[in-house]
Motif scaffolding. Structure first.
Motif, mmCIF file in Angstrom:
data_model
loop_
_atom_site.group_PDB
_atom_site.id
_atom_site.type_symbol
_atom_site.label_atom_id
_atom_site.label_comp_id
_atom_site.label_asym_id
_atom_site.label_seq_id
_atom_site.Cartn_x
_atom_site.Cartn_y
_atom_site.Cartn_z
ATOM 1 N N ASP A 266 86.146 161.918 -19.577
ATOM 2 C CA ASP A 266 87.387 161.836 -18.801
ATOM 3 C C ASP A 266 87.087 161.580 -17.330
ATOM 4 O O ASP A 266 87.752 160.767 -16.670
ATOM 5 C CB ASP A 266 88.186 163.140 -18.932
ATOM 6 C CG ASP A 266 88.869 163.283 -20.280
ATOM 7 O OD1 ASP A 266 88.948 162.280 -21.017
ATOM 8 O OD2 ASP A 266 89.302 164.408 -20.591
ATOM 9 N N TYR A 267 86.078 162.286 -16.819
ATOM 10 C CA TYR A 267 85.708 162.085 -15.426
ATOM 11 C C TYR A 267 85.213 160.658 -15.196
ATOM 12 O O TYR A 267 85.605 160.003 -14.214
ATOM 13 C CB TYR A 267 84.633 163.085 -14.996
ATOM 14 C CG TYR A 267 84.030 162.701 -13.668
ATOM 15 C CD1 TYR A 267 84.721 162.936 -12.483
ATOM 16 C CD2 TYR A 267 82.813 162.022 -13.596
ATOM 17 C CE1 TYR A 267 84.205 162.538 -11.259
ATOM 18 C CE2 TYR A 267 82.290 161.613 -12.382
ATOM 19 C CZ TYR A 267 82.992 161.869 -11.218
ATOM 20 O OH TYR A 267 82.490 161.445 -10.011
ATOM 21 N N ARG B 126 85.329 157.593 -27.725
ATOM 22 C CA ARG B 126 85.137 156.599 -26.672
ATOM 23 C C ARG B 126 83.662 156.257 -26.452
ATOM 24 O O ARG B 126 83.343 155.387 -25.641
ATOM 25 C CB ARG B 126 85.764 157.099 -25.366
ATOM 26 C CG ARG B 126 87.288 157.142 -25.398
ATOM 27 C CD ARG B 126 87.851 157.811 -24.160
ATOM 28 N NE ARG B 126 87.560 159.235 -24.115
ATOM 29 C CZ ARG B 126 87.994 160.070 -23.163
ATOM 30 N NH1 ARG B 126 88.717 159.599 -22.156
ATOM 31 N NH2 ARG B 126 87.684 161.356 -23.196
ATOM 32 N N LEU B 127 82.789 156.906 -27.189
ATOM 33 C CA LEU B 127 81.357 156.634 -27.063
ATOM 34 C C LEU B 127 80.996 155.361 -27.820
ATOM 35 O O LEU B 127 81.363 155.197 -28.988
ATOM 36 C CB LEU B 127 80.540 157.804 -27.603
ATOM 37 C CG LEU B 127 80.706 159.146 -26.883
ATOM 38 C CD1 LEU B 127 79.935 160.232 -27.612
ATOM 39 C CD2 LEU B 127 80.252 159.043 -25.436
ATOM 40 N N ALA B 128 80.244 154.490 -27.152
ATOM 41 C CA ALA B 128 79.793 153.252 -27.797
ATOM 42 C C ALA B 128 78.500 153.450 -28.552
ATOM 43 O O ALA B 128 78.154 152.631 -29.420
ATOM 44 C CB ALA B 128 79.606 152.151 -26.748
ATOM 45 N N ALA B 129 77.774 154.526 -28.248
ATOM 46 C CA ALA B 129 76.518 154.813 -28.937
ATOM 47 C C ALA B 129 76.128 156.258 -28.668
ATOM 48 O O ALA B 129 76.508 156.845 -27.654
ATOM 49 C CB ALA B 129 75.402 153.867 -28.477
ATOM 50 N N CYS B 130 75.342 156.815 -29.597
ATOM 51 C CA CYS B 130 74.845 158.184 -29.462
ATOM 52 C C CYS B 130 73.353 158.185 -29.781
ATOM 53 O O CYS B 130 72.920 157.549 -30.754
ATOM 54 C CB CYS B 130 75.599 159.122 -30.405
ATOM 55 S SG CYS B 130 75.040 160.847 -30.347
ATOM 56 N N ILE B 131 72.582 158.902 -28.976
ATOM 57 C CA ILE B 131 71.143 159.026 -29.188
ATOM 58 C C ILE B 131 70.806 160.503 -29.324
ATOM 59 O O ILE B 131 71.086 161.305 -28.427
ATOM 60 C CB ILE B 131 70.346 158.415 -28.019
ATOM 61 C CG1 ILE B 131 70.705 156.940 -27.831
ATOM 62 C CG2 ILE B 131 68.845 158.574 -28.250
ATOM 63 C CD1 ILE B 131 70.251 156.365 -26.510
ATOM 64 N N ALA B 132 70.213 160.863 -30.456
ATOM 65 C CA ALA B 132 69.788 162.238 -30.710
ATOM 66 C C ALA B 132 68.268 162.278 -30.642
ATOM 67 O O ALA B 132 67.594 161.950 -31.619
ATOM 68 C CB ALA B 132 70.285 162.710 -32.072
#
Length: 395
Positions: A208-209, A242-248
């Protein structure tokens, strides 16, 4: 990778400090000279010697400032910040120990001065979060609108430890936002907010920020979670679309799984925690007496989760389980594992197998020098492979 100390936890934490040399946050000679003075397995000795080194390097930084040598001051401040962080690391067995506040404040001050005197582009933030704020740092890759990488730490990290990810991001044209959430850094030490299992509320506040900043390309926001952050980031990705990608980077499906003895079922384990906490506490105490890692893990766990006992901490961990949720992640996800994962062995593969979204598996080995938890000894190699995936995935 066993380095300097026979104890595996002291060895890993030493490697952690040493690996920061890649981002100018440590000097190899200083680290080995400090380690030479540390008594094996002694928490007080660890704190004393890293403190001594940090004080000497921070004094050198101040002297450089007096002479107007900003580049030298920046290098020294960044190293001192890391050494103060290391000095505070093993103190959480007594949350009232005044050195926790003192050393963490000194580390944060030195890091801030290191960024300032080094003329590194950055902006300290207070991210609106429920009835308070979360600390963040925004590192711009330029003045243009572009992709943003959010980077978060895990069980014991602080915001200065994310600096090398920010450097790697901006060099590749990505803006970077690093932050500390509940249970981490300033938020647990100063604001007294513990970890929470519904981490999506934390990440959503951060996204949001970002949406208020003109630099943000809303179609290209990625999230990287390091260490325990490799559970928290996928948890957030379940709900934050809204995330285009996630890295774990580490990968955890079930935070409790590594704590379950091999000779009992999960149901028996849960029943023991709930119905026989005193028996569990006694067993955990015996384990901690024989293992530095177990002792530190229990102490830090109780501190950062606001748990009243080891059994209470283990009970709280039961809520950190993605088994029924992982299939709801829809964004492309990178799961990273290493050959010598001692903290969460096997969990990265479990997470990867549970995902139904576009997914990629990335594995680092001992032969590459990157087989330790989160590639601690080889940050440059980790950055290369992870960012190559990110840039290919988020065009």
């Amino acid at each position: 990778m066993r380095l300097k100390f026979n104890d595996p936890d002291f060895s890993f934490q030493f490697l952690r400090v040493l690996g920061s040399a890649a981002s100018r946050q440590a000097d190899v000679g200083e680290c080995f000279a400090t380690a030479d003075r540390i008594i094996e397995g002694d928490f007080e000795s660890w704190t004393k010697e890293w403190c001594q080194t940090a004080e000497r390097i921070s004094a050198a930084a101040r002297k450089s400032v007096e002479h107007g040598y900003d580049a030298s001051a920046s290098d020294a401040y960044l190293r001192a910040a890391n050494y103060y962080r290391a000095a505070e690391f093993y103190l959480h067995g007594n949350p009232a120990d005044p050195r926790i506040q003192e050393l963490s404040s000194l580390s944060a001050h030195c890091f801030k001065q290191g960024l300032r005197t080094g003329k590194i582009r950055h902006e300290y933030l207070e991210i609106p979060y429920e009835q308070t704020t979360l600390p963040g740092i925004f590192y711009p890759a330029g003045d243009q609108t572009g992709p943003v990488l959010i980077v978060q730490t895990g069980f014991d990290g602080t915001i200065d430890g994310l600096f090398y990810w920010a450097q790697a991001a901006t060099r590749r044209g990505w803006h970077c936002l690093t932050f500390e959430g509940p249970g981490q850094g300033r938020v647990i030490r100063k604001q007294n907010l513990p970890f929470r299992p519904d981490w999506e509320h934390v990440v959503t506040a951060t996204v949001d920020y970002l949406m208020t900043r003109p630099e943000t390309d809303a179609r290209r926001i990625a999230l990287l979670g390091v260490s325990f952050g490799c559970y928290l980031a996928p948890r957030a990705a379940v709900f934050e679309k809204r995330l285009a990608a996630c890295i774990a980077n580490g990968g955890i499906l079930d935070f409790s799984a590594p704590h379950i003895p091999k000779n009992i079922t999960r149901e028996q384990y849960v029943a023991g925690i709930i119905h026989q906490p005193e028996k569990v506490n006694a067993a955990m105490k015996r384990i901690a007496e024989k293992s530095v890692m177990a002792r530190w893990g229990q102490e830090n766990g109780q501190y950062t989760f606001h748990a009243s006992s080891p059994a209470d901490w283990l009970k709280k961990l039961l809520d950190y389980d993605l088994t029924s949720l992982a299939r709801q992640i829809t964004c492309p996800t990178l799961v990273v594992d290493v050959e010598s994962e001692n903290n969460f062995p096997g969990e990265a593969r479990k997470l990867f197998d549970a995902l139904t979204c576009p997914k990629t598996w990335l594995y680092f080995t001992e032969a590459e020098g990157a087989g330790d938890h989160c590639q601690t000894g080889s940050p440059s190699l980790a950055e290369q492979r992870i960012f190559d995936w990110l840039q290919e995935t988020v065009k």
